[in-house]
Structures are given as structure tokens and as C-alpha cells.
Design a protein around this motif. Structure first.
Motif, PDB file in Angstrom:
ATOM      1  N   VAL A  63     -15.823  94.415  73.429  1.00 56.33           N
ATOM      2  CA  VAL A  63     -16.704  93.328  73.884  1.00 56.33           C
ATOM      3  C   VAL A  63     -17.914  93.259  72.946  1.00 56.33           C
ATOM      4  N   ALA A  64     -18.235  92.058  72.495  1.00 51.00           N
ATOM      5  CA  ALA A  64     -19.405  91.878  71.631  1.00 51.00           C
ATOM      6  C   ALA A  64     -20.533  91.243  72.450  1.00 51.00           C
ATOM      7  N   VAL A  65     -21.735  91.340  71.917  1.00 53.74           N
ATOM      8  CA  VAL A  65     -22.902  90.827  72.637  1.00 53.74           C
ATOM      9  C   VAL A  65     -23.676  89.882  71.714  1.00 53.74           C
ATOM     10  N   ALA A  66     -24.145  88.792  72.309  1.00 53.59           N
ATOM     11  CA  ALA A  66     -24.935  87.806  71.564  1.00 53.59           C
ATOM     12  C   ALA A  66     -26.258  87.579  72.274  1.00 53.59           C
ATOM     13  N   ALA A  67     -27.308  87.346  71.514  1.00 51.91           N
ATOM     14  CA  ALA A  67     -28.555  86.862  72.102  1.00 51.91           C
ATOM     15  C   ALA A  67     -28.426  85.347  72.255  1.00 51.91           C
ATOM     16  N   GLN A  68     -29.250  84.767  73.092  1.00 50.25           N
ATOM     17  CA  GLN A  68     -29.157  83.315  73.341  1.00 50.25           C
ATOM     18  C   GLN A  68     -30.005  82.495  72.375  1.00 50.25           C
ATOM     19  N   ASP A  69     -30.803  83.195  71.562  1.00 47.04           N
ATOM     20  CA  ASP A  69     -31.690  82.491  70.630  1.00 47.04           C
ATOM     21  C   ASP A  69     -32.358  83.552  69.751  1.00 47.04           C
ATOM     22  N   CYS A  70     -32.937  83.139  68.638  1.00 45.87           N
ATOM     23  CA  CYS A  70     -33.816  84.036  67.888  1.00 45.87           C
ATOM     24  C   CYS A  70     -34.913  83.183  67.260  1.00 45.87           C
TER      25      CYS A  70
END
Ligand code: PGA
Length: 252
Positions: A63-70
Motif C-alpha cells: 500500500v502506498a501513501v499520498a498527501a493531498q497537496d503540497c
């Protein structure tokens, strides 16, 4: 060359409190094992405060993880913003940029979105770049012109980037489809994804990008959407908040 994985991106937006995010992440690891032989990549997008714990829980899984913005900036006096480097520190591997809720609600221009995508790449995060037209734009027949306008600054910025841009993801999300229960007709979607595919092939630098569809995805419409040749995955908002509903989409 190995076949691209199918991406299932759970964009929780501002919905999961920490405890829920943690228990979802634990169940997502089990789900990833269940689909281990299916070439499906699950990507969870928690809000910033949950990133560290969610990446820790998922670190032994696929499972990978992403932020919603930077932020569009590397560092500096930008109170409340979070840089791509800080996101990379949490163990994320992806970062959403240019979601329509930010383009519209926070007036983010395509140039800002492109700088965010570049910051992500330079910090070894794969950007998930969201593009899509509004209903009036669609009705006036401006869809392709809008997509071009949103894509071009990203193509320009990424061409100048030092990082690896091959894992970049482009998510087509018609604004009129997000949270409305309306999904474009298959024929229209096919023409848009074919256009997108050809546009990126011609431009060259993002020819390898995975292409996602987003907007009112649910367990019923997911198989049809994934059945389109040029759709490599789904960006799921509302239907990804509940684990069982996300699971049904992944297994559909
Ligand atoms: P939705 O949201 O699935 O709730 O329409 C998708 C998104 O905004 O990414």
C-alpha cells in the motif's frame, strides 16, 4: 516491460479522523495481500496529521501513501503550508496536486499546480496531477482546450525538473462529476482519455504517465470505467471513506 499496475487512489479529503485513518490503513494492508497477484496498487491519501502513522502501518505492505497537496515552495515563511520535502519525510511516495477543490476554492492557477508538481518530483514524490473542466466549459465545448491549458504548465515545469517524472499520474476529473453522482458517458470518456493519451505521447515527457479517472466512482460504475483501455486507475473520493465500499471497488 512490466504491465502498469491498476491504481486505486482513496482521496479521503477532510474526512477521516486519525483513529479511522489508522484502522482503514490496517485493513488496506490486508486487502493489498488479498489482491497481491492482481497487479493492483492501493494508494491512501490521508490528511497531513495522519501521514506518519499511515505510512508506518503500511510500510511492510504494498500500500502506498499520498498527501493531498503540497506547497509550491521548497521552504520559507509560509505559515500553514507543508513542503514536498516534509511530505517525503513522512514516507509518502505520492502527492496529489491541482485538485479542483483547490483550483476553484483556493484559486490555484495551473502555474501554481505545475510548481507543486515540480516540487513533488524534486523530492522523489510522484505527483498525481488533477485536471478537468467545469460544467459550463464542457457545455461550451472547451474541454480539450481547458485540459491543454492545465497540462501545458505541468509539462513545461516537469521537463526542467531534476527528479524522475516517469511515475507521474494524471487524473482526469470533470468538475461536474465530483461528488454529484454523475459520470460522463462511456463514449465521451473514451474520447477524452484517447485524446489525453495521444497528447502526452506527442508531448513526450509524460508518455509513461498512468491515467486515472475521478468523479463519483462507486462499486457499480468502477468495472465499466476500468474497462476503458486508456484508464489505468481510479481516484475515489466519497466512496473511499468507508473501507467496505473502497474494498468493493478494488475487488470489482
Ligand atoms: P468523488 O470525488 O469520488 O466524491 O466524486 C473524487 C475526487 O474529488 O477526487
Amino acid at each position: 516491460m512490466s504491465e502498469k499496475p491498476e491504481l486505486f487512489v482513496a482521496n479521503w479529503k477532510m474526512n477521516q479522523r486519525h483513529e479511522h485513518a489508522v484502522s482503514f490503513a490496517e485493513r488496506a494492508c490486508a486487502l493489498a495481500e488479498e489482491v497481491a497477484t492482481d497487479n493492483k496498487q492501493l494508494i491512501l491519501c490521508p490528511s497531513f496529521p495522519s501521514l506518519f502513522d499511515v505510512t508506518t502501518i503500511t510500510s511492510e505492505s504494498t500500500v502506498a501513501v499520498a498527501a493531498q497537496d503540497c506547497s509550491e515552495y521548497e521552504s520559507g515563511a509560509y505559515t500553514g503550508q507543508v513542503s514536498a520535502a516534509m511530505i517525503a519525510d513522512t514516507g509518502c511516495s505520492y502527492c496529489i496536486v491541482g485538485h479542483s477543490e483547490r483550483r476553484q476554492g483556493l484559486d490555484e492557477s495551473s502555474e501554481v499546480v505545475a510548481r507543486k508538481a515540480a516540487c513533488a518530483v524534486e523530492n522523489m514524490l510522484a505527483p498525481i496531477v488533477c485536471i478537468g473542466e467545469t460544467l459550463p466549459e464542457q457545455k461550451e465545448g472547451h474541454t480539450f482546450a481547458i485540459l491543454e491549458k492545465q497540462l501545458n504548465p505541468v509539462l513545461t515545469q516537469l521537463a526542467q525538473c531534476k527528479g524522475d517524472i516517469n511515475d507521474t499520474v494524471i487524473a482526469y476529473e470533470p468538475v461536474w462529476s465530483i461528488g454529484t453522482g454523475i459520470v460522463p458517458e462511456k463514449k465521451i470518456l473514451k474520447s477524452i482519455f484517447d485524446w489525453l493519451h495521444d497528447y502526452l505521447q506527442t508531448a513526450g515527457q509524460l508518455a509513461e504517465a498512468s491515467l486515472l479517472y475521478g468523479g463519483s466512482v462507486d462499486e457499480k460504475n468502477a468495472p465499466g470505467l476500468m474497462g476503458l483501455d486508456t484508464v489505468d486507475g481510479l481516484l475515489i473520493g466519497g466512496a473511499s471513506v468507508d473501507f467496505q465500499s473502497f474494498r468493493k471497488i478494488v475487488l470489482s
